[in-house]
Design a protein around this motif. Structure first.
Motif, mmCIF file in Angstrom:
data_model
loop_
_atom_site.group_PDB
_atom_site.id
_atom_site.type_symbol
_atom_site.label_atom_id
_atom_site.label_comp_id
_atom_site.label_asym_id
_atom_site.label_seq_id
_atom_site.Cartn_x
_atom_site.Cartn_y
_atom_site.Cartn_z
ATOM 1 N N GLN A 1 -53.434 -67.873 28.382
ATOM 2 C CA GLN A 1 -52.049 -68.253 28.675
ATOM 3 C C GLN A 1 -51.232 -67.122 29.277
ATOM 4 O O GLN A 1 -50.321 -67.367 30.065
ATOM 5 C CB GLN A 1 -51.344 -68.720 27.399
ATOM 6 N N GLU A 2 -51.564 -65.896 28.934
ATOM 7 C CA GLU A 2 -50.740 -64.758 29.325
ATOM 8 C C GLU A 2 -51.197 -64.079 30.607
ATOM 9 O O GLU A 2 -50.463 -63.290 31.174
ATOM 10 C CB GLU A 2 -50.695 -63.740 28.184
ATOM 11 N N GLY A 3 -52.399 -64.353 31.066
ATOM 12 C CA GLY A 3 -52.908 -63.669 32.251
ATOM 13 C C GLY A 3 -52.846 -64.526 33.492
ATOM 14 O O GLY A 3 -52.171 -65.554 33.531
ATOM 15 N N VAL A 4 -53.534 -64.066 34.510
ATOM 16 C CA VAL A 4 -53.735 -64.861 35.712
ATOM 17 C C VAL A 4 -55.224 -65.150 35.795
ATOM 18 O O VAL A 4 -56.042 -64.429 35.225
ATOM 19 C CB VAL A 4 -53.247 -64.152 36.997
ATOM 20 N N VAL A 5 -55.565 -66.215 36.490
ATOM 21 C CA VAL A 5 -56.959 -66.631 36.583
ATOM 22 C C VAL A 5 -57.371 -66.576 38.041
ATOM 23 O O VAL A 5 -56.721 -67.175 38.902
ATOM 24 C CB VAL A 5 -57.143 -68.065 36.022
ATOM 25 N N SER A 6 -58.439 -65.850 38.317
ATOM 26 C CA SER A 6 -58.931 -65.774 39.689
ATOM 27 C C SER A 6 -59.781 -66.999 39.980
ATOM 28 O O SER A 6 -60.245 -67.694 39.066
ATOM 29 C CB SER A 6 -59.761 -64.503 39.904
ATOM 30 N N ARG A 7 -59.998 -67.253 41.247
ATOM 31 C CA ARG A 7 -60.844 -68.384 41.653
ATOM 32 C C ARG A 7 -62.249 -68.208 41.075
ATOM 33 O O ARG A 7 -62.846 -69.152 40.589
ATOM 34 C CB ARG A 7 -60.876 -68.458 43.185
ATOM 35 N N ASP A 8 -62.756 -66.972 41.085
ATOM 36 C CA ASP A 8 -64.090 -66.699 40.529
ATOM 37 C C ASP A 8 -64.128 -66.977 39.026
ATOM 38 O O ASP A 8 -65.094 -67.539 38.515
ATOM 39 C CB ASP A 8 -64.506 -65.250 40.801
ATOM 40 N N GLU A 9 -63.063 -66.574 38.315
ATOM 41 C CA GLU A 9 -62.999 -66.838 36.879
ATOM 42 C C GLU A 9 -62.948 -68.341 36.602
ATOM 43 O O GLU A 9 -63.607 -68.833 35.684
ATOM 44 C CB GLU A 9 -61.780 -66.156 36.260
#
Length: 127
Positions: free
Chosen positions: A35-43
């Motif tokens: 919830q607190e981070g960002v998510v990369s396309r790879d992730e």
């Protein structure tokens, strides 16, 4: 002459809310670090292909976002709202509603079936 730098390819990132929608999970039920981070396309791709236990558990038992609840009940999101269901539901909650089969559920399923029938007719008319 100066050497030309080749641009570094940066990974596309998205907000946790966007990633949760793509994963069909209810954001407040996800772990804090998600919830607190960002998510990369790879992730995101890694989460989709090899989901961790928390993701498998959420998909299995919920709580589920309204889009998933509506799909599992065979109604629209608007139909859920008309029935007064605005919160996320667990799989057990959904099964209880199915078992009870209230009048609103039958009505909304019939409405959804009619909408789909009309959409199919329109599609066939265009062809």
């Amino acid at each position: 002459m100066t050497a030309r730098k080749t641009p570094q390819k940066t990974s596309q990132t998205m907000k946790p809310s966007t990633a949760a929608k793509k994963l069909d999970v209810y954001l407040p039920a996800t772990p804090a670090e998600f919830q607190e981070g960002v998510v990369s396309r790879d992730e995101l791709n890694a989460l989709q292909t090899d989901p961790p236990e928390w993701l498998r558990e959420l998909r299995r038992n919920g709580p589920h976002p309204r889009s998933v609840v509506a799909a599992r009940l065979g109604v629209s999101i608007s139909g859920l709202a008309r029935a007064g269901i605005t919160e996320a539901l667990t799989t057990d909650d959904i099964e209880a509603i199915r078992a009870e089969n209230p009048d609103w559920l039958e009505h909304e399923r019939a409405t959804q079936a009619e909408v789909r029938r009309q959409a199919t007719e329109q599609k066939q008319q265009k062809s």
